[in-house]
Scaffold this motif. Sequence first.
Motif, PDB file in Angstrom:
ATOM      1  N   ASP A 112       2.140  15.393  -9.978  1.00  0.00           N
ATOM      2  CA  ASP A 112       1.109  16.842 -10.444  1.00  0.00           C
ATOM      3  C   ASP A 112      -0.006  15.507 -11.138  1.00  0.00           C
ATOM      4  OD1 ASP A 112       3.517  16.260 -12.149  1.00  0.00           O
ATOM      5  OD2 ASP A 112       2.321  18.034 -13.068  1.00  0.00           O
ATOM      6  N   ARG A 113       0.524  15.220 -12.042  1.00  0.00           N
ATOM      7  CA  ARG A 113      -1.041  14.743 -12.845  1.00  0.00           C
ATOM      8  C   ARG A 113      -2.047  13.614 -11.950  1.00  0.00           C
ATOM      9  NH1 ARG A 113       3.633  17.042 -15.574  1.00  0.00           N
ATOM     10  NH2 ARG A 113       3.402  16.402 -17.990  1.00  0.00           N
ATOM     11  N   LEU A 114      -2.053  13.593 -11.025  1.00  0.00           N
ATOM     12  CA  LEU A 114      -2.840  12.637 -10.214  1.00  0.00           C
ATOM     13  C   LEU A 114      -3.791  13.622 -10.144  1.00  0.00           C
ATOM     14  CD1 LEU A 114      -0.163  10.377  -7.820  1.00  0.00           C
ATOM     15  CD2 LEU A 114      -2.009   9.996  -9.808  1.00  0.00           C
ATOM     16  N   PHE A 137      -1.945   1.637  -5.163  1.00  0.00           N
ATOM     17  CA  PHE A 137      -2.500   1.807  -4.270  1.00  0.00           C
ATOM     18  C   PHE A 137      -3.048   0.487  -3.061  1.00  0.00           C
ATOM     19  CE2 PHE A 137      -3.636   6.004  -5.625  1.00  0.00           C
ATOM     20  CZ  PHE A 137      -2.518   6.279  -6.366  1.00  0.00           C
ATOM     21  N   ALA A 138      -3.988  -0.269  -3.900  1.00  0.00           N
ATOM     22  CA  ALA A 138      -4.510  -1.448  -2.821  1.00  0.00           C
ATOM     23  C   ALA A 138      -3.379  -2.696  -2.296  1.00  0.00           C
ATOM     24  CB  ALA A 138      -6.171  -1.567  -2.921  1.00  0.00           C
ATOM     25  N   ASP A 139      -2.968  -2.872  -3.597  1.00  0.00           N
ATOM     26  CA  ASP A 139      -2.277  -4.076  -2.935  1.00  0.00           C
ATOM     27  C   ASP A 139      -0.847  -3.750  -3.887  1.00  0.00           C
ATOM     28  OD1 ASP A 139      -1.910  -4.226  -5.932  1.00  0.00           O
ATOM     29  OD2 ASP A 139      -3.293  -5.896  -5.534  1.00  0.00           O
ATOM     30  N   GLY A 140      -0.351  -3.212  -4.041  1.00  0.00           N
ATOM     31  CA  GLY A 140       1.052  -3.424  -3.951  1.00  0.00           C
ATOM     32  C   GLY A 140       1.888  -1.788  -3.469  1.00  0.00           C
ATOM     33  N   VAL A 141       3.062  -1.875  -4.263  1.00  0.00           N
ATOM     34  CA  VAL A 141       4.093  -0.362  -3.680  1.00  0.00           C
ATOM     35  C   VAL A 141       3.842   0.485  -4.964  1.00  0.00           C
ATOM     36  CG1 VAL A 141       6.003   0.340  -2.978  1.00  0.00           C
ATOM     37  CG2 VAL A 141       5.486  -1.777  -1.736  1.00  0.00           C
ATOM     38  N   GLY A 143       0.615  -1.172  -0.075  1.00  0.00           N
ATOM     39  CA  GLY A 143       0.170  -0.585  -0.007  1.00  0.00           C
ATOM     40  C   GLY A 143       0.750   1.380   0.253  1.00  0.00           C
ATOM     41  N   ASP A 144       2.039   1.163   0.382  1.00  0.00           N
ATOM     42  CA  ASP A 144       2.708   2.327   0.015  1.00  0.00           C
ATOM     43  C   ASP A 144       2.923   3.442  -1.164  1.00  0.00           C
ATOM     44  OD1 ASP A 144       3.913   1.907   2.679  1.00  0.00           O
ATOM     45  OD2 ASP A 144       5.711   1.250   1.770  1.00  0.00           O
ATOM     46  N   VAL A 145       2.672   4.582  -0.949  1.00  0.00           N
ATOM     47  CA  VAL A 145       2.689   5.116  -2.440  1.00  0.00           C
ATOM     48  C   VAL A 145       4.005   6.150  -1.803  1.00  0.00           C
ATOM     49  CG1 VAL A 145       1.606   6.948  -3.287  1.00  0.00           C
ATOM     50  CG2 VAL A 145       0.614   5.202  -2.772  1.00  0.00           C
ATOM     51  N   ILE A 146       4.746   6.449  -3.229  1.00  0.00           N
ATOM     52  CA  ILE A 146       5.949   7.369  -3.736  1.00  0.00           C
ATOM     53  C   ILE A 146       5.836   7.635  -4.412  1.00  0.00           C
ATOM     54  CG2 ILE A 146       8.147   7.463  -2.977  1.00  0.00           C
ATOM     55  CD1 ILE A 146       8.412   4.309  -1.925  1.00  0.00           C
ATOM     56  N   LEU A 147       5.589   9.214  -3.746  1.00  0.00           N
ATOM     57  CA  LEU A 147       5.008  10.742  -5.146  1.00  0.00           C
ATOM     58  C   LEU A 147       6.443  11.208  -5.414  1.00  0.00           C
ATOM     59  CD1 LEU A 147       2.255  11.783  -3.981  1.00  0.00           C
ATOM     60  CD2 LEU A 147       2.323   9.940  -5.033  1.00  0.00           C
ATOM     61  N   MET A 148       7.541  11.413  -6.712  1.00  0.00           N
ATOM     62  CA  MET A 148       8.984  11.454  -7.290  1.00  0.00           C
ATOM     63  C   MET A 148       8.999  12.859  -7.940  1.00  0.00           C
ATOM     64  SD  MET A 148      10.046   9.192  -5.954  1.00  0.00           S
ATOM     65  CE  MET A 148      11.961   9.323  -6.830  1.00  0.00           C
ATOM     66  N   PRO A 186      -3.066  10.031  -2.958  1.00  0.00           N
ATOM     67  CA  PRO A 186      -4.045   9.542  -1.786  1.00  0.00           C
ATOM     68  C   PRO A 186      -3.378  10.011  -0.466  1.00  0.00           C
ATOM     69  CG  PRO A 186      -1.840   8.027  -3.236  1.00  0.00           C
ATOM     70  CD  PRO A 186      -2.045   9.391  -3.910  1.00  0.00           C
ATOM     71  N   GLU A 187      -3.538  10.448   0.272  1.00  0.00           N
ATOM     72  CA  GLU A 187      -3.592  11.486   1.584  1.00  0.00           C
ATOM     73  C   GLU A 187      -2.330  10.491   2.546  1.00  0.00           C
ATOM     74  OE1 GLU A 187      -6.271  12.418   4.734  1.00  0.00           O
ATOM     75  OE2 GLU A 187      -8.055  12.521   2.952  1.00  0.00           O
TER      76      GLU A 187
END
Length: 158
Positions: free
Chosen positions: A111-113, A100-104, A27-32, A118-119
């Motif tokens: 910025d396109r998101l 987002f649900a089951d991976g990294v 569930g980790d989300v890393i924004l570069m 995600p919070e």
Amino acid sequence: MIKTVAVGDQNGTEILAGQLAACAKPGDVILMHGTLGMGKSAFCRAYIRAFANNPHEEVPSPTFTLVQVYELDPVPVWHFDLYRLSDPEEVHELDIEDAFADGVSLIEWPDRLEYLTPENRLDIHIEPGSNVDGRVFQLIPHGEDWENRIAKLGGDGA
């Protein structure tokens, strides 16, 4: 808390990416964040190789495919490059909700998101360092236990 880590070269970037991969959770989300040529893709490649525990893992850039999925253990790693998207609605076509649900998720050009950001995430801003190969990484945690995890990063040459 913002954690700032300066590295002197590509090896330092790889060490930092490896340290972050070692503390990954589903569930980790890393924004570069960073301008062209700052090393977003290089950081993601190093992260994926470290997560796979395989320094020779083939990690092609998702520049044209927009997403590459690596079926790794214990969870898949999704590498997104959103540079070519013009509307956040296009992100849905990339199955980002599954990522987002089951991976990294490693996301370049986040910025396109827009409203889909995600919070619970880690923002990484990359800027030039003190030499041509150096970089300064600002790690900005949002939610869950990111702050605890990034507090431990940056040693061993990074």
